[in-house]
Design a protein around this motif. Structure first.
Motif, PDB file in Angstrom:
ATOM      1  N   ARG A 113     -14.170  -2.913  -3.875  1.00 14.10           N
ATOM      2  CA  ARG A 113     -13.349  -2.818  -4.836  1.00 14.10           C
ATOM      3  C   ARG A 113     -11.701  -2.008  -4.158  1.00 14.10           C
ATOM      4  O   ARG A 113     -10.716  -2.392  -4.626  1.00 14.10           O
ATOM      5  N   LEU A 114     -11.777  -1.520  -2.643  1.00 14.23           N
ATOM      6  CA  LEU A 114     -10.747  -1.211  -2.244  1.00 14.23           C
ATOM      7  C   LEU A 114     -10.027  -2.381  -1.897  1.00 14.23           C
ATOM      8  O   LEU A 114      -8.643  -2.469  -2.144  1.00 14.23           O
ATOM      9  N   ARG A 115     -10.360  -3.497  -1.469  1.00 15.24           N
ATOM     10  CA  ARG A 115      -9.717  -4.596  -1.043  1.00 15.24           C
ATOM     11  C   ARG A 115      -9.041  -5.358  -2.302  1.00 15.24           C
ATOM     12  O   ARG A 115      -7.651  -5.711  -2.267  1.00 15.24           O
ATOM     13  N   LEU A 116      -9.998  -5.346  -3.436  1.00 16.87           N
ATOM     14  CA  LEU A 116      -9.422  -6.040  -4.515  1.00 16.87           C
ATOM     15  C   LEU A 116      -8.239  -5.262  -5.293  1.00 16.87           C
ATOM     16  O   LEU A 116      -7.220  -5.721  -5.561  1.00 16.87           O
ATOM     17  N   ARG A 117      -8.269  -3.831  -5.436  1.00 17.85           N
ATOM     18  CA  ARG A 117      -7.269  -3.067  -6.023  1.00 17.85           C
ATOM     19  C   ARG A 117      -6.193  -2.394  -5.250  1.00 17.85           C
ATOM     20  O   ARG A 117      -5.105  -2.322  -5.665  1.00 17.85           O
ATOM     21  N   LEU A 118      -6.431  -2.137  -3.908  1.00 15.17           N
ATOM     22  CA  LEU A 118      -5.281  -1.593  -3.135  1.00 15.17           C
ATOM     23  C   LEU A 118      -5.012  -2.312  -1.909  1.00 15.17           C
ATOM     24  O   LEU A 118      -3.928  -2.654  -1.904  1.00 15.17           O
ATOM     25  N   PHE A 119      -5.822  -2.973  -1.086  1.00 10.65           N
ATOM     26  CA  PHE A 119      -5.149  -3.297   0.030  1.00 10.65           C
ATOM     27  C   PHE A 119      -4.776  -4.694  -0.162  1.00 10.65           C
ATOM     28  O   PHE A 119      -3.742  -5.211   0.536  1.00 10.65           O
ATOM     29  N   SER A 120      -4.917  -5.599  -1.348  1.00  9.99           N
ATOM     30  CA  SER A 120      -4.558  -6.968  -1.406  1.00  9.99           C
ATOM     31  C   SER A 120      -3.285  -6.971  -2.157  1.00  9.99           C
ATOM     32  O   SER A 120      -2.491  -7.945  -2.295  1.00  9.99           O
ATOM     33  N   ALA A 121      -2.583  -5.666  -2.396  1.00 11.71           N
ATOM     34  CA  ALA A 121      -1.295  -5.724  -3.147  1.00 11.71           C
ATOM     35  C   ALA A 121      -0.341  -6.260  -2.224  1.00 11.71           C
ATOM     36  O   ALA A 121      -0.299  -5.914  -0.975  1.00 11.71           O
ATOM     37  N   ALA A 122       0.485  -7.018  -2.756  1.00  8.65           N
ATOM     38  CA  ALA A 122       1.794  -7.570  -2.191  1.00  8.65           C
ATOM     39  C   ALA A 122       2.822  -6.516  -2.257  1.00  8.65           C
ATOM     40  O   ALA A 122       2.881  -5.683  -3.196  1.00  8.65           O
ATOM     41  N   ALA A 123       3.837  -6.733  -1.647  1.00  4.69           N
ATOM     42  CA  ALA A 123       5.328  -5.716  -1.714  1.00  4.69           C
ATOM     43  C   ALA A 123       6.456  -6.576  -0.861  1.00  4.69           C
ATOM     44  O   ALA A 123       6.264  -7.650  -0.165  1.00  4.69           O
ATOM     45  N   GLN A 124       7.437  -6.044  -1.050  1.00  9.67           N
ATOM     46  CA  GLN A 124       8.720  -6.363  -0.460  1.00  9.67           C
ATOM     47  C   GLN A 124       9.186  -5.351   0.727  1.00  9.67           C
ATOM     48  O   GLN A 124       9.040  -4.491   0.340  1.00  9.67           O
ATOM     49  N   LEU A 125       9.414  -5.972   1.736  1.00 16.93           N
ATOM     50  CA  LEU A 125       9.571  -5.364   2.906  1.00 16.93           C
ATOM     51  C   LEU A 125      11.157  -5.218   3.130  1.00 16.93           C
ATOM     52  O   LEU A 125      11.852  -6.277   3.141  1.00 16.93           O
ATOM     53  N   VAL A 126      11.732  -3.838   2.846  1.00 16.72           N
ATOM     54  CA  VAL A 126      13.038  -3.580   2.752  1.00 16.72           C
ATOM     55  C   VAL A 126      13.654  -2.783   4.015  1.00 16.72           C
ATOM     56  O   VAL A 126      13.077  -1.860   4.246  1.00 16.72           O
ATOM     57  N   HIS A 127      14.711  -3.295   4.475  1.00 22.02           N
ATOM     58  CA  HIS A 127      15.264  -2.432   5.723  1.00 22.02           C
ATOM     59  C   HIS A 127      16.419  -1.829   5.282  1.00 22.02           C
ATOM     60  O   HIS A 127      17.482  -2.450   4.773  1.00 22.02           O
ATOM     61  N   THR A 128      16.539  -0.355   5.549  1.00 22.31           N
ATOM     62  CA  THR A 128      17.660   0.165   4.868  1.00 22.31           C
ATOM     63  C   THR A 128      17.805   1.497   5.290  1.00 22.31           C
ATOM     64  O   THR A 128      16.970   2.290   5.799  1.00 22.31           O
ATOM     65  N   ALA A 129      18.981   2.043   5.775  1.00 21.07           N
ATOM     66  CA  ALA A 129      19.309   3.118   6.392  1.00 21.07           C
ATOM     67  C   ALA A 129      18.336   3.568   7.627  1.00 21.07           C
ATOM     68  O   ALA A 129      17.958   4.608   7.762  1.00 21.07           O
ATOM     69  N   ARG A 130      18.417   2.470   8.397  1.00 23.64           N
ATOM     70  CA  ARG A 130      17.380   2.050   9.629  1.00 23.64           C
ATOM     71  C   ARG A 130      15.879   2.690   9.337  1.00 23.64           C
ATOM     72  O   ARG A 130      15.180   3.326  10.237  1.00 23.64           O
TER      73      ARG A 130
END
Length: 459
Positions: free
Chosen positions: A412-429
């Motif tokens: 359940r941890l893998r399905l609900r939490l770890f598998s989430a995708a995200a956008q990696l943003v670089h800002t203010a170092r």
């Protein structure tokens, strides 16, 4: 005229996306490694086996494989899952480099295993301190469950033999610290054995217990506050004698085989001596009773203070009775050296050993379904990798999750939490992972990260 609604919208696919991170929720495990100090501890432990001009740190390599295993991997090559996301996991070694490290550690043998286990034990003490009231020993007591597991081998591997279930493979002996009803459990011993190893071999139970005790904080390595719990495989003279040795004084609750002497003692129990047993919620269970028979069979050769408690119950539908069962009621028995307490409470405490079966099932889902390497020495290292992965899957919820989410199992941890995708943003170092607002468990993820980041840094 109404438009018909299709089952799924048509989507075009291309492979040129940037700044997108898959398995972004695994940052919870990465942060757990950092806050617990596991990364520096494993690196220091494996420093003797780092070559002078090596690019990759052996500790980081081993942790990368453990993280991949925690995310669902079942072989060394699955570390490629991490290699694809350097923004979250940093530089990850190549497959040949990973394989060479495993070969080096396997060749070293016990020294490498001792180094890894010592580092895990030191980090465990810190994690329990960070967890505070959520730690498994917060009330001053701890329960260690020991049980065996069959691991099927689908090819010729060293020490893979026929098992007592007429399968082919290995028969490891595992130990877990029980987190109780509000959590899961964490591994503290993994003893690799051939498939034909006996279930009730006392020497193996003693070795597994020694490994487990070495993983606990020092004040819990001896004394009545530490309970060793096993099924009937641990109900041997030699093992119970070892647990009861003066100076060790461990508490125990071990299953016992229904021998003829025990069966005859049960027949002599008066009806008024039976008291109702409890169900999992602590209320009386219809059709189940417990009684004590310590004074009936001859226990002079067993350690002083040992108590025998039996349970009789109506069998579940489909359950097969044995010759030793009484009047159509199934009999079970266990021994304990706990003084006082209601029989139903002691019996319920022993029956909660069944939670160890859940821990084993989770271990199967986290790299233990198959031993991927050929040599026994290599697979011993693999068992330590699996143990580290299970440690992280137990420590992260203990430190970062609350309520029902803390009881979520690895799947359940893998399905609900770890598998989430995200956008990696670089800002203010700084680097930010922007999780999707529509993901149902984004709130759980962000709150868990906040709790982890609020913990003090190690050292």
């Amino acid at each position: 005229m109404k438009k018909s609604i299709g089952s799924y919208p048509p989507v075009r696919v291309e492979g040129g996306g940037r700044s997108v991170v898959s398995q972004a929720g695994s940052v919870l495990l990465v942060e757990t490694v950092r806050k617990s100090g596991l990364g520096s501890a494993i690196s220091a432990a494996l420093a003797p086996w780092r070559k002078p001009r090596a690019v990759h740190d052996p500790g980081k390599i081993l942790l990368d494989v453990a993280l991949a295993t925690a995310l669902g991997g079942d072989c060394l090559a699955d570390v490629g899952l991490l290699r694809a996301e350097p923004g979250v996991f940093g530089p990850v070694a190549s497959d040949p480099t990973v394989s060479r490290l495993i070969d080096v550690l396997a060749a070293v043998g016990p020294k490498a295993l001792t180094a890894i286990r010592t580092a895990r034990g030191e980090v465990r003490t810190r994690v329990w301190e960070l967890a505070g009231a959520n730690a498994p020993a917060a009330d001053g007591q701890v329960i260690v469950d020991i049980d065996g597991v069959l691991v099927i081998a689908h090819s010729e591997k060293q020490d893979a033999t026929a098992t007592w279930k007429k399968t082919f493979g290995h028969h490891p002996l595992l130990a877990f610290v029980d987190h109780g009803q509000d959590g899961s459990g964490e591994p503290v011993a993994a003893l690799l054995r051939p498939g034909n190893a006996g279930s009730n071999t006392a020497s193996d139970h003693i070795e597994a217990t020694q490994l487990a005790l070495a993983q606990l904080p020092k004040h819990l390595r001896r004394g009545r506050q530490t309970l060793i719990r096993t099924d009937s495989a641990g109900g041997t003279h030699a093992f119970v004698d070892w647990l009861s040795k003066p100076g060790r004084w461990l508490s125990y609750s071990v299953g016992m085989t229904i021998t003829e002497a025990i069966h005859q003692a049960v027949l002599k129990i008066p009806k008024r001596a039976w008291t109702p047993a409890y169900d999992a919620g602590g209320t009386e269970r219809p059709g189940a009773w417990v009684a004590e028979i310590t004074d009936m069979p001859d226990l002079t050769t067993w350690p002083k203070g040992m108590r025998l408690i039996v349970r009789k119950e109506r069998p579940h539908p489909g359950a097969q009775l044995r010759f030793t069962d009484l009047d159509g009621l199934r009999l079970t028995c266990f021994a304990t050296n706990t003084k006082g307490g209601q029989l139903a409470d002691l019996e319920l405490r022993h029956r909660r050993r069944a939670r160890c079966e859940d821990r084993i099932r989770n271990a199967r889902d986290t790299g233990l379904r198959n031993l991927p390497l050929h040599d026994t020495a290599q697979n011993r290292i693999w068992l330590e990798i699996v143990s580290i992965a299970l440690d992280l899957l137990a420590w992260m919820p203990m430190l970062a999750l609350t309520g029902d989410t803390r009881r979520w199992e690895p799947k359940r941890l893998r399905l609900r939490l770890f598998s989430a995708a995200a956008q990696l943003v670089h800002t203010a170092r700084r680097r930010w992972l922007r999780l999707p607002a529509r993901w149902p468990w984004t709130g759980v993820l962000t709150q868990a990260i906040d709790r982890l980041q609020a913990l003090p840094n190690p050292g």
